[in-house]
Scaffold this motif. Sequence first.
Motif, short mmCIF file in Angstrom:
data_model
loop_
_atom_site.label_atom_id
_atom_site.label_comp_id
_atom_site.label_asym_id
_atom_site.label_seq_id
_atom_site.Cartn_x
_atom_site.Cartn_y
_atom_site.Cartn_z
N ALA A 6 -1.74 45.40 40.75
CA ALA A 6 -2.46 45.12 39.50
C ALA A 6 -1.49 44.59 38.45
CB ALA A 6 -3.14 46.38 39.00
N LEU B 142 -7.46 52.53 38.71
CA LEU B 142 -8.10 52.22 40.00
C LEU B 142 -7.90 53.37 40.98
CD1 LEU B 142 -9.56 49.79 41.37
CD2 LEU B 142 -7.36 49.19 42.36
N LEU B 143 -6.68 53.88 41.02
CA LEU B 143 -6.38 54.98 41.93
C LEU B 143 -7.17 56.24 41.54
CD1 LEU B 143 -2.52 54.71 42.56
CD2 LEU B 143 -4.42 54.08 44.07
N TYR C 296 -4.79 51.35 47.72
CA TYR C 296 -3.45 51.62 47.19
C TYR C 296 -2.72 50.29 46.96
CZ TYR C 296 -4.38 56.26 49.22
OH TYR C 296 -4.93 57.46 49.57
N GLY D 236 -3.91 49.69 37.25
CA GLY D 236 -3.67 50.13 38.62
C GLY D 236 -3.87 51.63 38.76
N ALA E 10 -4.00 48.52 43.96
CA ALA E 10 -3.60 49.16 42.71
C ALA E 10 -2.17 48.77 42.32
CB ALA E 10 -3.73 50.67 42.83
N HIS F 94 -10.75 55.89 42.46
CA HIS F 94 -10.91 56.06 43.91
C HIS F 94 -10.92 57.53 44.28
CE1 HIS F 94 -10.35 55.75 48.20
NE2 HIS F 94 -9.15 56.29 48.14
#
Lengths: 198, 198
Positions: B80, B89-90, B74, B86, B77, B93
């Motif tokens: 970023a 990325l989350l 977190y 960002g 992200a 994940h």
Amino acid sequence: MRTVDPEKHALRRANIVAAAAGEFAANGVDGTSTAAICRRAGIGSGTLFHYFPTKRDIFHAVFSDDFERSAAIYEEAVTAFRAEAGLELLVDHLVVSLADPLAPGLMAAAVLQAYRDEEFGRLLAGDEARLRAALTRLLERMAADGRRLAFGPDRTARWIQRLFDASFLATGDRDYDPSAQATELRKTVDWLTGRQGS
Amino acid sequence: MRTVDPEKHALRRANIVAAAAGEFAANGVDGTSTAAICRRAGIGSGTLFHYFPTKRDIFHAVFSDDFERSAAIYEEAVTAFRAEAGLELLVDHLVVSLADPLAPGLMAAAVLQAYRDEEFGRLLAGDEARLRAALTRLLERMAADGRRLAFGPDRTARWIQRLFDASFLATGDRDYDPSAQATELRKTVDWLTGRQGS
DNA sequence: CCATTAATAGAGTGATTGCTCTATTAATGG
DNA sequence: CCATTAATAGAGCAATCACTCTATTAATGG
């Protein structure tokens, strides 16, 4: 002779089921003792097992009672003249059931039980399948009428179901806002079903 | 003197946590006996309680280990350079963690535990809050860059979370299709975040 | 008003629970 | 190589579990 009054019997049974539902929602199946159900229902253990053979059967009853009522609504929705009206009926039904404070706990208990209790798994899968079938049939009709669904009818139906599943879980949150939730839910369903709007 | 090797200790501890996670996911907290955890981990009860004071602590460990790793993501992200990167990325994940077959069972167990175990409730709420805060901050930046979100940044963040919560539950289904699921999930997130496209 | 039996209570039961206690083994530092 | 103590096993324990059994009450039909 003494006969059994089915109405009185059903009423007492329903009282036990209601007490059990509260316990199951708060503590799950294994976390709920039959003694706790008796205490809440205000009865002795002898009485409890006079109405239900096992704890597992009480849990099943909590759901199958509800599933019967739901099945009738699914049926009604599918037979609606306008597909949009049928979908709205289903969404309304789901939004209403979101208001039940026991919903998130019962849902969590059900997920766990479905893993270990094959019979219950079938019970749960049956309701899910009936709802999805109703949604799918309505969405197919809407697609034929020119609506542009986000995904195919069956997958869109799954997403609508999933959206509500997630909302059931969310009702346990401390800052859960029912009216905002309902509004946003409807807007998302509108997007999934390709309805025009902002 | 004999000292404790922290690495070996952590490894053995992790082995117990992994065994426990499997049991908890299948049977919930109350449905899992400490004996079952010992059996799966291949240890005696004395060993189990040498590493953890209570069963509850083992359950907490299953989650807090995971939450620590998530918190780092977190953080990454949010920092970023591009908000879109960002967010991606989350989402990545979350999609990856959907692949864990234990996810739906653990989630159900967690919901039930949160009701009765205040400390665990705080643990769970903390992770949720951290994820939502990260999402919200990224969405705010995206909105400032001209993206038209479906709802306000905070509520949109909630919906993204909810979407994944729902997907966790769905991974328990027999006919769950991971790739279709991931594609549709991303498309729905795109809609929520006002991304252009079909 | 009586025979029948549904409805109820609660003490009792064997099995299982989370966890403790004691004993034994094995790894480390000097 | 020995002293120290971490690591481990498993027998054992009080508490709790789902459920049974027996006894009592109360409602019904004839």
